[in-house]
Design an enzyme around this catalytic site. Structure first.
Site, PDB file in Angstrom:
ATOM      1  N   ASN A   1      27.316 -39.325 -10.333  1.00 14.63           N
ATOM      2  CA  ASN A   1      26.708 -39.482  -8.999  1.00 14.63           C
ATOM      3  C   ASN A   1      27.431 -40.558  -8.202  1.00 14.63           C
ATOM      4  OD1 ASN A   1      24.240 -37.773  -8.398  1.00 14.63           O
ATOM      5  ND2 ASN A   1      23.862 -38.388 -10.526  1.00 14.63           N
TER       6      ASN A   1
ATOM      7  N   ARG B   1      14.166 -60.124 -17.400  1.00 15.69           N
ATOM      8  CA  ARG B   1      14.592 -59.307 -16.249  1.00 15.69           C
ATOM      9  C   ARG B   1      14.874 -60.167 -15.015  1.00 15.69           C
ATOM     10  NH1 ARG B   1      13.918 -54.043 -17.668  1.00 15.69           N
ATOM     11  NH2 ARG B   1      12.321 -53.669 -19.215  1.00 15.69           N
TER      12      ARG B   1
ATOM     13  N   ASN C   1      17.205 -44.285  -5.287  1.00 11.57           N
ATOM     14  CA  ASN C   1      17.388 -43.865  -6.677  1.00 11.57           C
ATOM     15  C   ASN C   1      17.497 -42.348  -6.732  1.00 11.57           C
ATOM     16  OD1 ASN C   1      17.375 -44.123  -9.595  1.00 11.57           O
ATOM     17  ND2 ASN C   1      15.282 -43.319  -9.552  1.00 11.57           N
TER      18      ASN C   1
ATOM     19  N   HIS D   1      16.792 -39.130  -9.275  1.00 14.15           N
ATOM     20  CA  HIS D   1      16.049 -38.805 -10.497  1.00 14.15           C
ATOM     21  C   HIS D   1      16.171 -37.307 -10.763  1.00 14.15           C
ATOM     22  CE1 HIS D   1      13.120 -39.357 -13.652  1.00 14.15           C
ATOM     23  NE2 HIS D   1      12.503 -38.272 -13.219  1.00 14.15           N
TER      24      HIS D   1
HETATM   25  C1  GAR Z   1      21.674 -38.416 -13.567  1.00 15.96           C
HETATM   26  O1  GAR Z   1      21.272 -37.139 -13.965  1.00 15.96           O
HETATM   27  C2  GAR Z   1      20.534 -39.148 -12.903  1.00 15.96           C
HETATM   28  O2  GAR Z   1      19.694 -38.310 -12.156  1.00 15.96           O
HETATM   29  C3  GAR Z   1      19.791 -39.716 -14.094  1.00 15.96           C
HETATM   30  O3  GAR Z   1      20.808 -40.141 -14.958  1.00 15.96           O
HETATM   31  C4  GAR Z   1      21.952 -39.311 -14.777  1.00 15.96           C
HETATM   32  C5  GAR Z   1      23.146 -40.198 -14.558  1.00 15.96           C
HETATM   33  O4  GAR Z   1      24.319 -39.435 -14.527  1.00 15.96           O
HETATM   34  N1  GAR Z   1      18.928 -40.774 -13.718  1.00 15.96           N
HETATM   35  C6  GAR Z   1      17.758 -41.007 -14.309  1.00 15.96           C
HETATM   36  O5  GAR Z   1      17.337 -40.348 -15.229  1.00 15.96           O
HETATM   37  C7  GAR Z   1      16.993 -42.180 -13.723  1.00 15.96           C
HETATM   38  N2  GAR Z   1      15.603 -42.081 -14.021  1.00 15.96           N
HETATM   39  P1  GAR Z   1      25.616 -39.999 -13.851  1.00 15.96           P
HETATM   40  O6  GAR Z   1      25.871 -41.368 -14.491  1.00 15.96           O
HETATM   41  O7  GAR Z   1      26.682 -39.010 -14.213  1.00 15.96           O
HETATM   42  O8  GAR Z   1      25.375 -40.099 -12.375  1.00 15.96           O
END
Ligand code: GAR
Length: 222
Positions: A17, A68, A110, A112
């Site tokens: 992404n 955190r 974000n 998701h």
């Molecule tokens: C993506 O599918 C994103 O939607 C998900 O992690 C992946 C990251 O892929 N995010 C979550 O699950 C957050 N809750 P990437 O590193 O190839 O973008």
């Protein structure tokens, strides 16, 4: 056109992404400029891609901090140093404190891999298959303090096929993630929307590149 919004992308891994956002932002009329990629994991594959494109990268390992708040203080120093205006969470697998989220309210996006509010949390594709849903998808939203909550900017739906596995479904959803995240960031950075009563409302009177237009219903056709 007004100045492009200085944008940071936070990642933890692959960074596909992130790559989609970086590619979209190469266009000079894209309203956001990706100026920083920050990872909490040194081994995140996305870091090399960003570096090769001349984007500043940084690693802040959450494990060396007592909590955190301390971790986020270090991130905030870097974000301030780079004069960041918008943050995109692109597979950033750390929960953020309410204080950090509130500080960035309306400027923290974000992605998701589900049609929120369905399937918050992890393993979204396997859970969707187990439930036998026929439509699944992805969501870009402003981040609110509760996990995977906040005003929805864009969604894309994909049909669930009879022979889908979590991996095949994830791959088709991911293709759509790469479409809606750049579109959503363009809409936010270009000032094309407002949040009213926890809902995102688009101002379609403002001109924007057609390829980046988020339809009035916030839903992009797959
Ligand atoms: C993506 O599918 C994103 O939607 C998900 O992690 C992946 C990251 O892929 N995010 C979550 O699950 C957050 N809750 P990437 O590193 O190839 O973008």
């Amino acid at each position: 056109m007004s100045a492009r919004k200085r944008t940071a992308i936070l990642i933890s891994g692959r960074g596909s992404n992130m790559s989609a956002l970086i590619e979209a932002a190469r266009s000079p009329d894209y309203p956001a400029d990706i100026v920083l990629v920050l990872s909490n994991r040194a081994e995140a594959q996305g870091l090399a891609y960003a570096r090769e494109r001349g984007i500043a990268t940084a690693v802040i390992d959450h494990k060396i901090y007592a909590g955190r708040e301390e971790f986020e203080k270090s991130m905030q120093v870097l974000l301030d140093l780079h004069h960041i205006e918008i943050i995109c969470l692109a597979g950033f697998l750390r929960v953020l404190t309410p204080a950090f989220v509130q500080h960035w309210e309306g400027r923290l996006l974000n992605i998701h891999p589900s049609l929120l509010p369905a399937y918050r949390g992890l393993d979204t594709h396997a859970r969707a298959l187990a439930d036998g849903v026929k439509i699944h998808g992805c969501t870009v939203h402003f981040v609110a303090p509760a996990l995977d909550e906040g005003p929805i900017i864009a969604q894309a739906a994909v049909a669930v096929l009879d022979d889908d596995t979590p991996d095949t479904l994830a791959a088709r959803v991911l293709t759509q993630e790469h479409v809606i995240f750049p579109a959503a960031l363009a809409a936010v950075a270009g000032g094309h929307l407002q949040i009213k009563d926890n809902r995102v409302v688009f101002d379609h009177a403002k001109p924007e590149p057609p390829a980046l237009r988020v339809p009035a219903d916030g839903m992009l056709d797959p």
